[in-house]
Motif scaffolding. Structure first.
Motif, PDB file in Angstrom:
ATOM      1  N   VAL A 169      11.675  -2.879  -2.264  1.00  0.00           N
ATOM      2  CA  VAL A 169      10.411  -3.582  -2.537  1.00  0.00           C
ATOM      3  C   VAL A 169       9.869  -4.219  -1.265  1.00  0.00           C
ATOM      4  CG1 VAL A 169       9.391  -5.548  -3.751  1.00  0.00           C
ATOM      5  CG2 VAL A 169      10.893  -3.969  -4.976  1.00  0.00           C
ATOM      6  N   ASN A 170      10.741  -4.843  -0.485  1.00  0.00           N
ATOM      7  CA  ASN A 170      10.305  -5.486   0.760  1.00  0.00           C
ATOM      8  C   ASN A 170       9.760  -4.454   1.753  1.00  0.00           C
ATOM      9  OD1 ASN A 170      11.038  -7.997  -0.197  1.00  0.00           O
ATOM     10  ND2 ASN A 170      13.054  -7.985   0.777  1.00  0.00           N
ATOM     11  N   ALA A 171      10.463  -3.306   1.819  1.00  0.00           N
ATOM     12  CA  ALA A 171      10.016  -2.255   2.736  1.00  0.00           C
ATOM     13  C   ALA A 171       8.658  -1.708   2.312  1.00  0.00           C
ATOM     14  CB  ALA A 171      11.050  -1.134   2.782  1.00  0.00           C
ATOM     15  N   ALA A 172       8.496  -1.484   0.986  1.00  0.00           N
ATOM     16  CA  ALA A 172       7.219  -0.968   0.479  1.00  0.00           C
ATOM     17  C   ALA A 172       6.090  -1.966   0.733  1.00  0.00           C
ATOM     18  CB  ALA A 172       7.344  -0.660  -1.009  1.00  0.00           C
ATOM     19  N   SER A 173       6.353  -3.244   0.547  1.00  0.00           N
ATOM     20  CA  SER A 173       5.339  -4.276   0.788  1.00  0.00           C
ATOM     21  C   SER A 173       4.898  -4.279   2.240  1.00  0.00           C
ATOM     22  CB  SER A 173       5.888  -5.653   0.407  1.00  0.00           C
ATOM     23  OG  SER A 173       6.211  -5.705  -0.963  1.00  0.00           O
ATOM     24  N   LYS A 174       5.871  -4.133   3.158  1.00  0.00           N
ATOM     25  CA  LYS A 174       5.550  -4.102   4.582  1.00  0.00           C
ATOM     26  C   LYS A 174       4.727  -2.852   4.934  1.00  0.00           C
ATOM     27  CE  LYS A 174       5.979  -5.413   8.944  1.00  0.00           C
ATOM     28  NZ  LYS A 174       5.446  -4.231   9.639  1.00  0.00           N
ATOM     29  N   GLN A 175       5.075  -1.710   4.319  1.00  0.00           N
ATOM     30  CA  GLN A 175       4.351  -0.467   4.569  1.00  0.00           C
ATOM     31  C   GLN A 175       2.893  -0.583   4.109  1.00  0.00           C
ATOM     32  OE1 GLN A 175       6.790   2.228   2.370  1.00  0.00           O
ATOM     33  NE2 GLN A 175       8.518   2.087   3.827  1.00  0.00           N
ATOM     34  N   ILE A 176       2.691  -1.150   2.931  1.00  0.00           N
ATOM     35  CA  ILE A 176       1.328  -1.308   2.398  1.00  0.00           C
ATOM     36  C   ILE A 176       0.516  -2.272   3.267  1.00  0.00           C
ATOM     37  CG2 ILE A 176       0.001  -2.214   0.443  1.00  0.00           C
ATOM     38  CD1 ILE A 176       2.279  -1.078  -1.356  1.00  0.00           C
ATOM     39  N   GLU A 177       1.177  -3.343   3.713  1.00  0.00           N
ATOM     40  CA  GLU A 177       0.510  -4.300   4.602  1.00  0.00           C
ATOM     41  C   GLU A 177       0.050  -3.619   5.885  1.00  0.00           C
ATOM     42  OE1 GLU A 177       1.777  -8.171   7.288  1.00  0.00           O
ATOM     43  OE2 GLU A 177       2.840  -7.796   5.403  1.00  0.00           O
ATOM     44  N   ASP A 178       0.907  -2.758   6.450  1.00  0.00           N
ATOM     45  CA  ASP A 178       0.556  -2.040   7.680  1.00  0.00           C
ATOM     46  C   ASP A 178      -0.592  -1.063   7.428  1.00  0.00           C
ATOM     47  OD1 ASP A 178       2.559  -3.369   9.018  1.00  0.00           O
ATOM     48  OD2 ASP A 178       4.035  -1.744   8.827  1.00  0.00           O
ATOM     49  N   LEU A 216      -2.946  -1.137   5.079  1.00  0.00           N
ATOM     50  CA  LEU A 216      -4.208  -1.854   4.847  1.00  0.00           C
ATOM     51  C   LEU A 216      -4.806  -2.345   6.160  1.00  0.00           C
ATOM     52  CD1 LEU A 216      -3.319  -3.892   1.618  1.00  0.00           C
ATOM     53  CD2 LEU A 216      -4.853  -1.908   1.806  1.00  0.00           C
ATOM     54  N   LEU A 217      -3.943  -2.761   7.098  1.00  0.00           N
ATOM     55  CA  LEU A 217      -4.426  -3.195   8.404  1.00  0.00           C
ATOM     56  C   LEU A 217      -5.068  -2.025   9.157  1.00  0.00           C
ATOM     57  CD1 LEU A 217      -4.607  -5.365  10.637  1.00  0.00           C
ATOM     58  CD2 LEU A 217      -2.343  -4.615  11.404  1.00  0.00           C
ATOM     59  N   ILE A 218      -4.414  -0.861   9.101  1.00  0.00           N
ATOM     60  CA  ILE A 218      -4.955   0.336   9.763  1.00  0.00           C
ATOM     61  C   ILE A 218      -6.281   0.737   9.133  1.00  0.00           C
ATOM     62  CG2 ILE A 218      -4.550   2.805  10.155  1.00  0.00           C
ATOM     63  CD1 ILE A 218      -1.546   2.142  10.298  1.00  0.00           C
ATOM     64  N   GLN A 219      -6.339   0.698   7.800  1.00  0.00           N
ATOM     65  CA  GLN A 219      -7.562   1.069   7.097  1.00  0.00           C
ATOM     66  C   GLN A 219      -8.734   0.166   7.490  1.00  0.00           C
ATOM     67  OE1 GLN A 219      -7.617   0.297   2.853  1.00  0.00           O
ATOM     68  NE2 GLN A 219      -8.654   2.270   2.466  1.00  0.00           N
ATOM     69  N   LYS A 220      -8.447  -1.120   7.638  1.00  0.00           N
ATOM     70  CA  LYS A 220      -9.504  -2.095   7.940  1.00  0.00           C
ATOM     71  C   LYS A 220      -9.951  -2.017   9.397  1.00  0.00           C
ATOM     72  CE  LYS A 220     -10.460  -7.066   7.801  1.00  0.00           C
ATOM     73  NZ  LYS A 220      -9.917  -8.420   7.444  1.00  0.00           N
ATOM     74  N   GLN A 221      -9.015  -1.921  10.316  1.00  0.00           N
ATOM     75  CA  GLN A 221      -9.358  -2.027  11.734  1.00  0.00           C
ATOM     76  C   GLN A 221      -9.498  -0.680  12.445  1.00  0.00           C
ATOM     77  OE1 GLN A 221      -6.976  -4.777  13.973  1.00  0.00           O
ATOM     78  NE2 GLN A 221      -7.047  -6.377  12.395  1.00  0.00           N
ATOM     79  N   TYR A 222      -8.982   0.378  11.881  1.00  0.00           N
ATOM     80  CA  TYR A 222      -8.974   1.658  12.586  1.00  0.00           C
ATOM     81  C   TYR A 222      -9.646   2.757  11.774  1.00  0.00           C
ATOM     82  CZ  TYR A 222      -7.063   5.406  15.517  1.00  0.00           C
ATOM     83  OH  TYR A 222      -6.909   6.504  16.347  1.00  0.00           O
ATOM     84  N   GLY A 223      -9.391   2.713  10.451  1.00  0.00           N
ATOM     85  CA  GLY A 223      -9.981   3.702   9.561  1.00  0.00           C
ATOM     86  C   GLY A 223      -9.096   4.923   9.401  1.00  0.00           C
ATOM     87  N   PHE A 224      -8.931   5.364   8.132  1.00  0.00           N
ATOM     88  CA  PHE A 224      -8.081   6.516   7.867  1.00  0.00           C
ATOM     89  C   PHE A 224      -8.620   7.786   8.520  1.00  0.00           C
ATOM     90  CE2 PHE A 224      -6.230   4.754   3.626  1.00  0.00           C
ATOM     91  CZ  PHE A 224      -5.464   3.865   4.351  1.00  0.00           C
ATOM     92  N   GLU A 225      -9.976   7.857   8.687  1.00  0.00           N
ATOM     93  CA  GLU A 225     -10.566   9.073   9.228  1.00  0.00           C
ATOM     94  C   GLU A 225     -10.142   9.343  10.667  1.00  0.00           C
ATOM     95  OE1 GLU A 225     -13.385   5.652   9.935  1.00  0.00           O
ATOM     96  OE2 GLU A 225     -12.166   6.397   8.280  1.00  0.00           O
TER      97      GLU A 225
END
Length: 292
Positions: free
Chosen positions: A219-228, A230-239
């Motif tokens: 659970v902790n690992a998954a939470s950290k992965q999602i946090e990372d 979301l940060l990429i999506q916001k500041q860099y973009g999946f595209e």
């Protein structure tokens, strides 16, 4: 009745048919439960314990033909039989080791240990802990008792407690072996049953704790992965991500609680657990670089 009391009741009813074994057990009762009175020529035994008293008179009856409690006991005859006289015909102190002739046979050593436990032994409740001990009146007495126990390949140790010397065992397997040596077979089976239940309970608890720890780690690992992600999506973009990492990020957000193996099955084409872990690690490295 305590477990220790049940062991003593069983040992009190166990009487060897051989006279030499009876003498060995009687020697244990006298050395560990008796003392000399008056001019040192009279023997007195602690008869507060009914179990010990019953065994004492049973052995007297069988070894010296003492028929009733009221019959006069020939103490000199007993002293000679138990080798309690020294070279000058003086009575030896009872806190000294017993004469080795009385316990030279394995069967006699077993009978001796049985008598010592009746007088000076005790055992903790095996539901709580494994501990069996004998209270000795002198270091020589304790060392002899420890040596006798170790002759049966059972580990025993000696410590001093106030004015007494304690021979003790703390391993469940050693206590089981000693009960077998002394002839407490019913108590041995009861202890083994308790040990099995206790070990099963401990094994289940360990497994539950291990699984809980693994779940928490996942659970902790998954939470950290999602946090990372979301940060990429916001500041860099999946595209801006490579196709394999973009797909991995989208699948992890869609299935936040899924284990790695299951995540790999959602990918096109599917990849194994190690492949999923590699992609998530790459996403984590990108996120960490963005935090700098």
């Amino acid at each position: 009745m305590s477990f220790s009391g049940m062991v003593k009741e069983e040992l009190a009813d166990a009487v060897s048919p051989a006279r030499h074994c009876q003498l060995a057990e009687l020697a244990a009762l006298i050395h560990f439960g008796g003392h000399l009175t008056g001019d040192g020529l009279h023997l007195k035994l602690d008869m507060e314990n009914e179990t010990v008293a019953r065994k004492y008179f049973t052995l007297l009856q069988k070894t010296f033909n003492i028929e009733t409690v009221m019959q006069e006991v020939d103490e000199e005859k007993i002293f000679h039989a138990l080798h309690l006289y020294d070279a000058d015909k003086e009575i030896l102190p009872l806190n000294l080791p017993v004469n080795s002739l009385l316990i030279k046979n394995s069967c006699c050593a077993r009978a001796f240990l049985r008598g010592v436990f009746l007088c000076a032994g005790s055992m903790s409740d095996p539901e709580k802990s494994y501990h069996l001990e004998f209270v000795c009146n002198s270091p020589e007495q304790a060392e002899q008792l420890k040596d006798i126990i170790q002759e049966f390949q059972i580990e025993a140790k000696v410590i001093k407690r106030k004015k007494y010397y304690i021979v003790y065992l703390k391993e469940g397997s050693g206590i089981v072996d000693l009960l077998n040596v002394m002839g407490a077979h019913v108590s041995l089976m009861n202890l083994e049953n308790l040990r099995i239940v206790k070990e099963m309970r401990n094994s289940i608890n360990r497994r539950v704790n291990c699984e809980a720890a693994n779940i928490t780690k996942t659970v902790n690992a998954a939470s950290k992965q999602i946090e990372d992600i979301l940060l990429i999506q916001k500041q860099y973009g999946f595209e801006n991500l490579p196709d394999n990492l973009r797909q991995m990020a989208e699948i992890r957000l869609e299935y936040p609680e899924a284990p790695l193996k299951e995540l790999g099955e959602y990918l096109e084409p599917p990849v194994g657990k190690s492949g999923v872990n590699h992609r998530l690690r790459k996403l984590s490295e990108i996120a960490e670089h963005m935090r700098l």
